[in-house]
Write a protein that holds these residues in place. Structure first.
Motif, PDB file in Angstrom:
ATOM      1  N   ASP A 126      -7.543  -8.369  -8.966  1.00  0.00           N
ATOM      2  CA  ASP A 126      -7.975  -7.460  -7.900  1.00  0.00           C
ATOM      3  C   ASP A 126      -8.890  -8.224  -6.945  1.00  0.00           C
ATOM      4  O   ASP A 126     -10.058  -8.449  -7.234  1.00  0.00           O
ATOM      5  CB  ASP A 126      -8.695  -6.243  -8.499  1.00  0.00           C
ATOM      6  CG  ASP A 126      -8.816  -5.110  -7.493  1.00  0.00           C
ATOM      7  OD1 ASP A 126      -8.398  -5.306  -6.330  1.00  0.00           O
ATOM      8  OD2 ASP A 126      -9.332  -4.042  -7.861  1.00  0.00           O
ATOM      9  N   GLU A 127      -8.321  -8.648  -5.844  1.00  0.00           N
ATOM     10  CA  GLU A 127      -9.018  -9.440  -4.832  1.00  0.00           C
ATOM     11  C   GLU A 127      -9.729 -10.653  -5.421  1.00  0.00           C
ATOM     12  O   GLU A 127     -10.943 -10.791  -5.316  1.00  0.00           O
ATOM     13  CB  GLU A 127     -10.010  -8.550  -4.069  1.00  0.00           C
ATOM     14  CG  GLU A 127      -9.307  -7.376  -3.414  1.00  0.00           C
ATOM     15  CD  GLU A 127     -10.199  -6.643  -2.430  1.00  0.00           C
ATOM     16  OE1 GLU A 127     -11.089  -7.285  -1.870  1.00  0.00           O
ATOM     17  OE2 GLU A 127      -9.965  -5.450  -2.232  1.00  0.00           O
TER      18      GLU A 127
ATOM     19  N   SER B 293      -7.172  -0.636  -6.143  1.00  0.00           N
ATOM     20  CA  SER B 293      -7.997  -0.789  -7.348  1.00  0.00           C
ATOM     21  C   SER B 293      -7.788   0.365  -8.309  1.00  0.00           C
ATOM     22  O   SER B 293      -7.817   0.182  -9.525  1.00  0.00           O
ATOM     23  CB  SER B 293      -9.475  -0.868  -6.975  1.00  0.00           C
ATOM     24  OG  SER B 293      -9.710  -2.013  -6.206  1.00  0.00           O
TER      25      SER B 293
ATOM     26  N   GLY C 182     -14.639  -0.618  -5.961  1.00  0.00           N
ATOM     27  CA  GLY C 182     -13.215  -0.956  -5.991  1.00  0.00           C
ATOM     28  C   GLY C 182     -13.012  -2.445  -5.985  1.00  0.00           C
ATOM     29  O   GLY C 182     -11.937  -2.919  -5.792  1.00  0.00           O
TER      30      GLY C 182
END
Ligand code: ADP
Ligand code: MG
Lengths: 263, 320
Positions: free
Chosen positions: B174-175, B57, A263
Motif C-alpha cells: 500500500d503505497e 487501502s 489509509g
C-alpha cells in the motif's frame, strides 16, 4: 508460545534502552518516600496508632519501589492504536491479547526491577521506623515474592482492559487518567490500605486493585500471617482469571468492530 | 477458482462527528467500497490505482482480514480473510507505506528474529531466506542498525524484507514508494520483479506513482468512490487517453517559432520550444513541415504526454 516469549524479550530489550530514565525515577521516588515516612513518623509521635510504624514505613517503601509496576503505560502501543499502526499486528498469526500481555509484562517487570533494586537498598539502610524492615521470616519473604508475581499478572490484565477501552474511545487520556487515579488510591499507593478503617479494609482488600501490591506487602510485613497467605494468594488468582477473561472478551468484541485509522 | 476472488464487496464507515459547542453527535456514513468485484490469478501483479480516498487501502485491509465488510464476499486462496484471520495471516505479507512494523529502537535483525518466531519459520529456512533477502535488498549493512537511524529508503527496504521473511504467497503493497528517491524506487521495483518471478509471489500494489505501475504491472484496476472503473491492460487504459503528443525542439540559430496552425499549445524554456498538439486534429506531418520551413532544426523529439498527465485526464473524465 515462542512468539509471545520473543515479544517479551523484545520489549525487555527496548526497556533496557531507557536505563537513563531510571535514575530520574529512582531519585523522585526516594524523595517521595522520605517525605511520606517523615510524615507518618510525625503523626505517630503525636498520635500513636495500633499498627507498628515500621510496618507503615515498609509499606510506603515497597509501594514506591514498585511504583512502575502500577503506573506505566506503553506509549508506543497507545500510539499504534491511535495512528493505526496496530494494522500490522492484526495481520499476524497471533492472538492479539497475548501479544499485548507479553509486552506489558516485560515493561512492568523490568521497569520496576530496575527501580526497586537501588531503592530497596537505600530503604534498608535507613534507621528503624523510617526505613524498610526485614521480612518477618524467610517463608514470608518467599510467599510475598510469589504474591508480587501474581500481582504483576493481575496488573497486566487490568492494563489490557484499559487498553481495550482505549480502542473504543481513541482519546485515551481522560479515561486513562481516571482509571489510574482510582488504581493508585485503591492499590494503597497514595495512602497505605492498612491505615484505612477496618470496615473499609474488609471491602477494599477484596477488590482487584488490592491484589497488585497490597497483598504481597502485607505478607512481607506480617500483617497477613503465613496461615492466611494461601487464602490471599487464592483471591489474587481468582482476580487474574476474571480479569484476563474480561480483557479477552473486550478485545475480541472490539476487534470485530475495529476501525483502523489512516489509509 | 482464482487466487483472489472478490465479489460485491462493500464497506461503509460510520463517522461520529462532534459538533463544536454541542454534545449532540451527528452520524455520517462514508461508502468506502461499493460492490467491488475482481479476480486475481496466482503470480499476477495487479496495480490497484485511484485518487486519494478511492477505497484502495480499505480493500487492502479487507483482504488482509483486518476489517470486516458490510456485505459481499472475498476469498484468498480459498480462505475468507476476516473469518480465517490467523491462518490467512500466514500466507500474506503486507507493507503499509506510511507505517512501520519493525521496532524503532532495536536493530533490524532483532525485529526479524521476532517475526521469525511469530510466523514460526524454521531456523534453516529463515537463514536461507534472510540471506536471499539480504542480497536482493542490500540489507547487509542495515541489519545491525536500529531502525531509527535508517534513511527512508533504507527503512523501506528493511520493512519489505520483514514482510517477506515468511515467504508469503501474496504480497500487499500500500503505497510502498511514497517519499522514496529515484534510486530507491528503481531498486524496489527490480526487487519486486525478482520476487514475483523467482517465487511466483502474487502482488497487489497500490500507488500514485505511475512509473511503478508501468514498470511492474501488466494489469491495472482503476477505482473511484469505491467503484471499479476500469480493469484491464495498462496500454489499453492509456490508449484511450493518450490522444496528445509533445514536440520539443530547438533551432540551430535559436530563433523563435513560426506561425503555427490552431490547436497547438506552445511554451518556451530558453531556446527550447514545447508544442502540445493532438494528431487527430493536426497531423504530425503537417506540423513538422511548418516547423522545418522556418529554419534548420538542431534538436527535435516527439513524445506522448507523461503517464501522470494521462491519469489526471482520466480522473477528470471519470469525474473523480
Ligand atoms: N477509519 C475510517 N473512518 C472513517 N472513514 C474512513 C476511515 N478510513 C477511510 N475512510 C474513508 O473511506 C474512504 C476510502 O478510504 P481509503 O480506503 O483509505 O482510500 P485510499 O486508500 O484509496 O486513499 C475515504 O473517503 C476515507 O475518508
Ligand atoms: Mg490509502
Amino acid at each position: 508460545m515462542k512468539a509471545y516469549l520473543s515479544t517479551f524479550v523484545m520489549r525487555w530489550k527496548m526497556e533496557l534502552q531507557y536505563r537513563g530514565a531510571v535514575i530520574g525515577g529512582v531519585v523522585c521516588q526516594i524523595f517521595f518516600g522520605l517525605i511520606l515516612v517523615s510524615l507518618y513518623g510525625a503523626l505517630y509521635r503525636s498520635k500513636p496508632q495500633n499498627l507498628p510504624l515500621e510496618a507503615v514505613a515498609s509499606y510506603v517503601w515497597l509501594q514506591q519501589a514498585f511504583f512502575r509496576m502500577l503506573l506505566s503505560t506503553d506509549g508506543e502501543l497507545l500510539d499504534k492504536i491511535r495512528t493505526g499502526g496496530i494494522a500490522y499486528e492484526l495481520c499476524r498469526p497471533i492472538h492479539l491479547y497475548g501479544f499485548y500481555y507479553a509486552r506489558m509484562l516485560a515493561q512492568k517487570l523490568l521497569g520496576s526491577l530496575l527501580r526497586a533494586a537501588p531503592m530497596l537498598a537505600v530503604a534498608l539502610l535507613l534507621p528503624r521506623g523510617m526505613g524498610l524492615m526485614a521480612p518477618v521470616s524467610l517463608a514470608a519473604l518467599t510467599v510475598s515474592v510469589l504474591g508480587l508475581l501474581l500481582g504483576l499478572l493481575c496488573v497486566c490484565a487490568l492494563e489490557n482492559i484499559t487498553m481495550a477501552l482505549t480502542m473504543r474511545t481513541l482519546d485515551h487520556r481522560g479515561v486513562m487518567a481516571m482509571l489510574n487515579l482510582l488504581m493508585m488510591f485503591l492499590a494503597g499507593n497514595i495512602l497505605p490500605l492498612t491505615l484505612f478503617p477496618d470496615s473499609w479494609q474488609r471491602v477494599i482488600t477484596l477488590l482487584p486493585y488490592a491484589q497488585l501490591l497490597d497483598t504481597p506487602i502485607r505478607i512481607y510485613t506480617g500483617q497477613y500471617a503465613l496461615a492466611q497467605a494461601p487464602q490471599a494468594l487464592l483471591i489474587q488468582l481468582v482476580w487474574i482469571i476474571l480479569l484476563v477473561a474480561l480483557g479477552e472478551w473486550l478485545w475480541a468484541r472490539h476487534q470485530k468492530r475495529l476501525i483502523i485509522q489512516g489509509g | 477458482m482464482a487466487f483472489i476472488e472478490v465479489e460485491n464487496l462493500s464497506k461503509t464507515y460510520t463517522l461520529r462527528k462532534k459538533r463544536a459547542g454541542h454534545f449532540t453527535r451527528e452520524k455520517s456514513q462514508v461508502k468506502a467500497l461499493d460492490a467491488m468485484c475482481f479476480q486475481v490469478e496466482k503470480g499476477e501483479i495487479l496495480g490497484y490505482i485511484g485518487p486519494n480516498g478511492a477505497g484502495k487501502s480499505t480493500t487492502v485491509k479487507l483482504l488482509c482480514g483486518i476489517l470486516t465488510p458490510e456485505s459481499g464476499s472475498a476469498r484468498v486462496n480459498g480462505l475468507i480473510p476476516w473469518k480465517d484471520r490467523k491462518i490467512h495471516a500466514r500466507q500474506i505479507g503486507v507493507v503499509f507505506g506510511q507505517r512501520s512494523q519493525l521496532w524503532w529502537d532495536v536493530p533490524v535483525i532483532d525485529s526479524y528474529q521476532l517475526l521469525r518466531d511469530i510466523y514460526r519459520v524454521p531456523e534453516a529456512q529463515f537463514t536461507a531466506r534472510l540471506q536471499e533477502l539480504t542480497g536482493a535488498l542490500g540489507l547487509a549493512e542495515l541489519l545491525n542498525t536500529p531502525l531509527r537511524l535508517l534513511s527512508l529508503g533504507q527503512r523501506m527496504r528493511a520493512e519489505l524484507g520483514g514482510s517477506l521473511l515468511h515467504s508469503p504467497k501474496l504480497l500487499f503493497l500500500d503505497e510502498p514508494t511514497i517519499g522514496l528517491d529515484a534510486v530507491s524506487k528503481l531498486q524496489l521495483r527490480d526487487f519486486l520483479l525478482h520476487e514475483n518471478q523467482a517465487h511466483g509471489t502474487t502482488i497487489m500494489l497500490t500507488t500514485h506513482d505511475m512509473e511503478d505501475i508501468s514498470a511492474l504491472c501488466r494489469r491495472v484496476l482503476v477505482l473511484g468512490h469505491g467503484k471499479k472503473l476500469f480493469d484491464g491492460a495498462l496500454p489499453d487504459l492509456l490508449a484511450k487517453y493518450d490522444t496528445q503528443r509533445v514536440i520539443t525542439l530547438r533551432y540551430a540559430d535559436g530563433r523563435g517559432l513560426p506561425e503555427l496552425p490552431d490547436h497547438c499549445l506552445v511554451s518556451q524554456d530558453g531556446q527550447d520550444h514545447r508544442i502540445v498538439y493532438s494528431p487527430d486534429h493536426l497531423p504530425t506531418a503537417q506540423l513538422m513541415a511548418a516547423l522545418q520551413t522556418a529554419g534548420p532544426i538542431q534538436e527535435l523529439t516527439v513524445q506522448s504526454q507523461s503517464i501522470d498527465h494521462l491519469i489526471a485526464a482520466m480522473y477528470r473524465e471519470m469525474d473523480l
